[in-house]
Design an enzyme around this catalytic site. Structure first.
Site, PDB file in Angstrom:
ATOM      1  N   LYS A 163     -13.531 -21.166  -5.859  1.00 51.90           N
ATOM      2  CA  LYS A 163     -14.804 -20.605  -5.966  1.00 51.90           C
ATOM      3  C   LYS A 163     -15.749 -20.807  -6.869  1.00 51.90           C
ATOM      4  CE  LYS A 163     -16.400 -16.269  -6.682  1.00 51.90           C
ATOM      5  NZ  LYS A 163     -17.750 -16.105  -7.232  1.00 51.90           N
ATOM      6  N   ASP A 172     -20.258 -20.686  -3.688  1.00 50.99           N
ATOM      7  CA  ASP A 172     -20.813 -19.166  -3.877  1.00 50.99           C
ATOM      8  C   ASP A 172     -22.281 -19.203  -4.346  1.00 50.99           C
ATOM      9  OD1 ASP A 172     -21.022 -16.496  -3.757  1.00 50.99           O
ATOM     10  OD2 ASP A 172     -19.771 -16.157  -5.708  1.00 50.99           O
ATOM     11  N   ASP A 174     -33.802 -17.842   0.892  1.00 49.95           N
ATOM     12  CA  ASP A 174     -35.075 -18.512   0.939  1.00 49.95           C
ATOM     13  C   ASP A 174     -35.650 -18.612   2.368  1.00 49.95           C
ATOM     14  OD1 ASP A 174     -37.495 -20.123  -0.162  1.00 49.95           O
ATOM     15  OD2 ASP A 174     -35.996 -20.837  -1.806  1.00 49.95           O
ATOM     16  N   THR A 181     -22.356  -5.530  -4.465  1.00 48.73           N
ATOM     17  CA  THR A 181     -21.901  -4.251  -4.745  1.00 48.73           C
ATOM     18  C   THR A 181     -22.283  -3.408  -6.202  1.00 48.73           C
ATOM     19  OG1 THR A 181     -20.008  -5.685  -5.778  1.00 48.73           O
ATOM     20  CG2 THR A 181     -19.638  -4.610  -3.839  1.00 48.73           C
TER      21      THR A 181
HETATM   22  O1  C5P Z   1     -12.470 -11.782 -12.053  1.00 47.21           O
HETATM   23  P1  C5P Z   1     -12.520 -11.115 -10.639  1.00 47.21           P
HETATM   24  O2  C5P Z   1     -11.286 -11.260  -9.690  1.00 47.21           O
HETATM   25  O3  C5P Z   1     -13.083  -9.724 -10.817  1.00 47.21           O
HETATM   26  O4  C5P Z   1     -13.484 -12.205  -9.884  1.00 47.21           O
HETATM   27  C1  C5P Z   1     -14.222 -11.795  -8.659  1.00 47.21           C
HETATM   28  C2  C5P Z   1     -15.199 -12.825  -8.419  1.00 47.21           C
HETATM   29  O5  C5P Z   1     -15.767 -12.211  -7.278  1.00 47.21           O
HETATM   30  C3  C5P Z   1     -16.277 -12.879  -9.356  1.00 47.21           C
HETATM   31  O6  C5P Z   1     -16.647 -14.271  -9.338  1.00 47.21           O
HETATM   32  C4  C5P Z   1     -17.554 -12.017  -8.767  1.00 47.21           C
HETATM   33  O7  C5P Z   1     -18.584 -12.584  -9.488  1.00 47.21           O
HETATM   34  C5  C5P Z   1     -17.224 -12.135  -7.523  1.00 47.21           C
HETATM   35  N1  C5P Z   1     -17.701 -10.963  -6.717  1.00 47.21           N
HETATM   36  C6  C5P Z   1     -17.202  -9.669  -6.904  1.00 47.21           C
HETATM   37  N2  C5P Z   1     -17.800  -8.657  -6.171  1.00 47.21           N
HETATM   38  C7  C5P Z   1     -18.747  -8.752  -5.141  1.00 47.21           C
HETATM   39  C8  C5P Z   1     -19.012 -10.390  -4.884  1.00 47.21           C
HETATM   40  C9  C5P Z   1     -18.453 -11.295  -5.599  1.00 47.21           C
HETATM   41  O8  C5P Z   1     -16.550  -9.448  -7.755  1.00 47.21           O
HETATM   42  N3  C5P Z   1     -18.766  -7.839  -4.347  1.00 47.21           N
END
Ligand code: C5P
Length: 234
Positions: free
Chosen positions: A36, A63, A68, A122
């Site tokens: 990602k 991601d 827009d 979130t």
């Molecule tokens: O390190 P970790 O497992 O927490 O990473 C989760 C990834 O998912 C990060 O890139 C974060 O920005 C993304 N993300 C998230 N929660 C969301 C949407 C995206 O943790 N609701």
């Protein structure tokens, strides 16, 4: 059409530089995980990095959460398709016309990534929503935007694993769910508030899991991936 089967796990490459990201991806097996790529790394290192991983066989989720006017978003997702990524996303709050125009533009491409949407970030509370004129609570807004995403013809949404069961039962099995906030048993929670283990997320019916730090910060990232996969039922 994109008929290849996509990996269950996408490793979140939250790195500042291509060098750091490549140090990690060199330890990962493209047959086991996808990658990602988000705004930080893409802004720093650009499309060449993504193309290189695609050429090395990795499935990539770009991601960038486009939001827009419809024409601009449609052109952006077309460029993502041409990079060869398998999943790309937009903000559902950009509306039906924006989402549908993007989906229709992708249908003309020879390589068609899944097009999914972010519903409510979130990081946003009910008060934050009120402040921008949204008077539903976050949970209601997630459901409303997920329904809108589906009716605009998109393939799925990014959601928390906690929302997976209700989204699957309301929107159907084929509507794809991509879920971050995954923590294997015993790993650090970091700044994630509500987490699920990979097994729990699998049981809740998620299609794809985004897992970052439990893999990227592990002393042996390849072993961390194998352990997660071994913990899942086939
Ligand atoms: O390190 P970790 O497992 O927490 O990473 C989760 C990834 O998912 C990060 O890139 C974060 O920005 C993304 N993300 C998230 N929660 C969301 C949407 C995206 O943790 N609701």
């Amino acid at each position: 059409m994109n008929n290849k089967s996509l990996p269950l796990i996408y490793v979140a490459l939250d790195f500042e530089t291509a060098e750091e990201a490549n140090r990690l991806t060199e330890q990962l097996d493209a047959k086991l995980v996808g990658l990602k790529v988000g705004k930080e790394l893409f802004t720093a290192a650009g499309p060449e990095l993504v193309k290189n991983w695609v050429e090395h066989g990795f499935s990539v989720f770009l991601d960038l959460k486009f939001h827009d006017i419809p024409n601009t978003v449609a052109q952006a997702v077309v460029q993502a398709a041409r990079l060869g990524v398998d999943v790309v996303n937009v903000h559902a709050s950009g509306g039906r016309k924006m989402m549908a125009t993007a989906k229709q533009a992708l249908e003309k491409e020879s390589h068609q990534p899944l097009l999914i949407a972010v519903t409510v970030l979130t990081s946003m509370t009910d008060e934050d929503l009120t402040e921008i004129g949204v008077h539903r609570n976050a949970q209601e807004q997630v459901m409303a935007l997920a329904k809108l995403t589906q009716s605009a013809g998109l393939d799925g949404v990014v959601c928390s694993a906690q929302e997976a069961e209700i989204l699957k039962s309301t929107l159907g099995e084929s509507f794809k769910l991509m879920t971050p906030g995954i923590r294997p048993k015993g790993s650090q929670q970091d700044d994630q508030k509500r987490v699920m283990t990979p097994q729990q997320a699998q049981q809740a019916g998620v299609d794809f899991m985004v897992i970052g730090r439990p893999i990227t910060k592990a002393s042996d990232p390849a072993q961390a991936v194998s352990d997660i996969i071994a913990s899942l039922s086939r």
